[in-house]
Design an enzyme around this catalytic site. Structure first.
Site, short mmCIF file in Angstrom:
data_model
loop_
_atom_site.label_atom_id
_atom_site.label_comp_id
_atom_site.label_asym_id
_atom_site.label_seq_id
_atom_site.Cartn_x
_atom_site.Cartn_y
_atom_site.Cartn_z
N GLU A 15 25.11 12.22 -0.67
CA GLU A 15 25.01 13.64 -1.01
C GLU A 15 26.37 14.30 -0.73
O GLU A 15 27.10 13.92 0.18
CB GLU A 15 23.89 14.31 -0.19
CG GLU A 15 23.50 15.64 -0.79
CD GLU A 15 22.19 16.18 -0.22
OE1 GLU A 15 21.57 15.51 0.61
OE2 GLU A 15 21.81 17.30 -0.63
N HIS A 56 24.23 17.00 10.68
CA HIS A 56 24.31 18.47 10.76
C HIS A 56 23.89 18.91 12.16
O HIS A 56 22.92 18.39 12.71
CB HIS A 56 23.35 19.14 9.76
CG HIS A 56 23.61 18.80 8.34
ND1 HIS A 56 24.65 19.36 7.62
CD2 HIS A 56 22.98 17.97 7.48
CE1 HIS A 56 24.63 18.89 6.39
NE2 HIS A 56 23.63 18.04 6.28
N HIS A 81 25.04 8.22 3.29
CA HIS A 81 24.39 8.59 2.02
C HIS A 81 25.32 9.44 1.17
O HIS A 81 26.33 9.96 1.65
CB HIS A 81 22.98 9.16 2.23
CG HIS A 81 22.80 10.65 2.26
ND1 HIS A 81 23.35 11.44 3.20
CD2 HIS A 81 22.08 11.46 1.45
CE1 HIS A 81 22.97 12.69 2.98
NE2 HIS A 81 22.20 12.74 1.92
N HIS A 124 21.44 24.57 -0.84
CA HIS A 124 20.61 24.27 -2.02
C HIS A 124 19.25 24.99 -1.99
O HIS A 124 18.18 24.40 -2.08
CB HIS A 124 20.50 22.78 -2.33
CG HIS A 124 20.06 21.86 -1.22
ND1 HIS A 124 18.92 22.04 -0.51
CD2 HIS A 124 20.62 20.73 -0.74
CE1 HIS A 124 18.77 21.07 0.36
NE2 HIS A 124 19.80 20.27 0.25
N HIS A 148 16.75 10.97 3.36
CA HIS A 148 15.93 11.61 2.37
C HIS A 148 16.38 11.28 0.95
O HIS A 148 15.84 11.84 -0.01
CB HIS A 148 15.94 13.15 2.60
CG HIS A 148 17.28 13.80 2.32
ND1 HIS A 148 17.39 14.88 1.49
CD2 HIS A 148 18.52 13.49 2.68
CE1 HIS A 148 18.66 15.25 1.40
NE2 HIS A 148 19.36 14.41 2.11
N TYR A 182 14.74 22.86 9.70
CA TYR A 182 15.41 21.81 8.94
C TYR A 182 14.40 20.74 8.51
O TYR A 182 14.34 20.34 7.35
CB TYR A 182 16.49 21.21 9.85
CG TYR A 182 17.34 20.14 9.25
CD1 TYR A 182 18.59 20.44 8.72
CD2 TYR A 182 16.93 18.82 9.25
CE1 TYR A 182 19.39 19.44 8.19
CE2 TYR A 182 17.72 17.82 8.73
CZ TYR A 182 18.95 18.14 8.20
OH TYR A 182 19.75 17.16 7.68
N ASP A 192 27.50 16.92 0.65
CA ASP A 192 27.93 17.51 1.92
C ASP A 192 28.53 16.48 2.87
O ASP A 192 29.20 16.84 3.83
CB ASP A 192 26.78 18.29 2.60
CG ASP A 192 25.47 17.54 2.67
OD1 ASP A 192 25.31 16.55 1.93
OD2 ASP A 192 24.61 17.93 3.46
N ASP A 238 21.13 12.47 7.65
CA ASP A 238 20.53 13.81 7.67
C ASP A 238 19.33 13.92 8.60
O ASP A 238 18.89 15.04 8.90
CB ASP A 238 20.12 14.22 6.25
CG ASP A 238 21.30 14.81 5.49
OD1 ASP A 238 22.14 15.46 6.12
OD2 ASP A 238 21.35 14.63 4.27
FE LIG Z 1 21.43 14.89 2.48
FE LIG Z 2 23.30 16.67 4.70
#
Ligand SMILES: [Fe+2]
Ligand SMILES: [Fe+2]
Ligand SMILES: Cc1cc2nc3c(=O)[nH]c(=O)nc-3n(C[C@H](O)[C@H](O)[C@H](O)COP(=O)(O)O)c2cc1C
Length: 394
Positions: A78, A222, A76, A22, A142, A189, A80, A161
């Site tokens: 998101e 990640h 969460h 992103h 986040h 990151y 990914d 994350d």
């Molecule tokens: Fe995220």
């Molecule tokens: Fe993520």
């Protein structure tokens, strides 16, 4: 098969080829980490980005039949980590779902009440047999629905994350990596994803004892898993306070090299002044690299030529990106070259004021190609900033 701790497995996917996450440059790729906990009950924490669902399911399949997953935890929403959730649920037909209150709402907004979703709060637990999952809401770290899942008694914190890095590779654990490179990846990151949330991170770190979290392992969504979590917790403590070095970051663009020449002369002056300097041409380096250096620099200077009364577009884009990340406690100023009425430098200064940063005055606004005398002014400008940096407290 990769065991994080006894009975807790990494079942994620490696995205070797992603180069833009992103808008944030990911030259090393990334991983989408998911974790399978096998006890009397089987729990899957997080899924992966949609194109990687088969990799996730085949890794799970090496350990247990995916149809036997009892619980899917959504830390969460998101994409990914949530992108293959529905396909996983198609296979794990009897699984019950656990998410934060906002997570449950989000799942139901997209899919209706297709599954049995339990909303959990900080302190709520889910027994798996010998192990218990304990949930910790981390709103806005986040995303509004973000939470951590803590596995007891193994003391494994699955941290969504937070504490991640974008790096693909064969290594799964911190101990396998070059420690310096790992911290650089974690800092990049942090700077590009978590910088705006420094105050929340400070609050969370202060609450860790009262939350009864004493992780021996931090398993982020990640990158590499931390088996010495003190290293990354200490780093988050420093980064969230914007602890900074005697460093000046210069980020600029140029059409005919006048602003470019100014940038290099300012750098020379700042180096003469005894501080570290990093310089970025904003059409040659990704914004995320410059932002990473700004994270722990005491000062940054933005340069732009005037184009049609205003900023060069990459500089405008960069300032917009930086503003969203809310850098704090930094000295900042501007420079640039113009031909007739100018405008770019004023525009940069206005944007910096909006960010509520300490402005090093005056900005350096020069007309046309840089003369010998102006060359000296640029060097002197760099020296002055270096002096200010060295005198700054933080
Ligand atoms: Fe995220
Ligand atoms: Fe993520
Ligand atoms: C397409 C274009 C538009 C420009 N628009 C303006 C302008 O609106 N106002 C101004 O003062 N100078 C303007 N200039 C002049 C440049 O700002 C000037 O040439 C400056 O020295 C360029 O700096 P650089 O060498 O860093 O690109 C323009 C130049 C170009 C090429």
């Amino acid at each position: 098969m990769i065991e994080v701790s006894k009975g807790i497995y990494w079942v994620g996917a490696i995205d070797w080829e992603i180069r833009d996450f992103h808008g944030y440059a990911t030259p090393k790729g990334t991983t989408y980490n998911a974790y399978l906990i096998v006890d009397e009950k089987v729990a899957l924490v997080d899924t992966v980005k949609e194109p990687f669902r088969d990799e996730l399911l085949s890794r799970v399949g090496e350990i247990v039949d995916p149809a036997k997953i009892d619980y899917v935890i959504v830390n969460h929403l998101e994409r990914d980590h949530f992108g293959s959730f529905a396909q996983v649920m198609d296979v794990a037909k009897n699984a019950k779902v656990y998410a934060s209150g906002r997570g449950k709402k989000g799942i139901e907004e997209v899919y209706g009440e297709r599954w049995d979703v339990t909303a959990v709060k900080t302190g709520d637990t889910l027994g798996l047999g010998k192990r218990t999952l304990r949930f910790v809401e981390t709103p806005m770290l986040h995303w509004p629905d973000s939470m951590f899942t803590y596995v007891e008694p193994d003391r494994v914190l699955i941290s969504s994350d937070a504490f991640g890095q974008h790096v693909a590779g064969s290594q799964r654990f911190d101990r396998e990596a070059d420690p310096h490179a790992l911290m650089e990846d974690a800092k990049t990151y942090y700077a590009n994803i978590l910088m705006p949330f420094g105050t929340l991170i400070q609050g969370l770190l202060a609450k860790v004892p009262s939350l009864n979290l004493a992780p021996e392992i931090i398993a982020p969504d990640h990158g590499l898993i931390w088996t010495k979590p003190g290293t990354i917790i200490d780093a988050y403590g420093r980064w969230s306070k914007f602890e900074a070095r005697d460093k000046v970051v210069i980020a600029y663009d140029t059409m005919w090299e006048s602003t470019g020449k100014m940038a290099h002369l300012i750098a020379r002056g700042a180096i003469d002044g005894g501080v570290e300097v990093k310089l970025f041409h904003l059409r040659k380096s990704p914004y995320s690299e410059a932002v990473t250096e700004i994270q722990d620099a005491k000062a940054f200077i933005i340069g732009s030529p005037t184009l049609n009364n205003g900023l060069f577009p990459t500089v405008g884009g960069f300032l917009y990106y930086l503003k969203g990340l809310k850098p704090k406690h930094k000295i900042a100023t501007a420079f640039g070259s113009y031909g007739w009425m100018g405008g770019a430098v004023k525009e940069i200064v206005a944007r910096l004021k909006e960010m509520e940063l300490e402005l090093a005055e005056p900005a350096l606004d020069l007309r046309y190609p840089v003369t010998k005398q102006q060359e000296q002014e640029c060097i002197e400008f760099g020296r002055k900033i270096a002096k200010q940096v060295k005198e700054a407290k933080q």
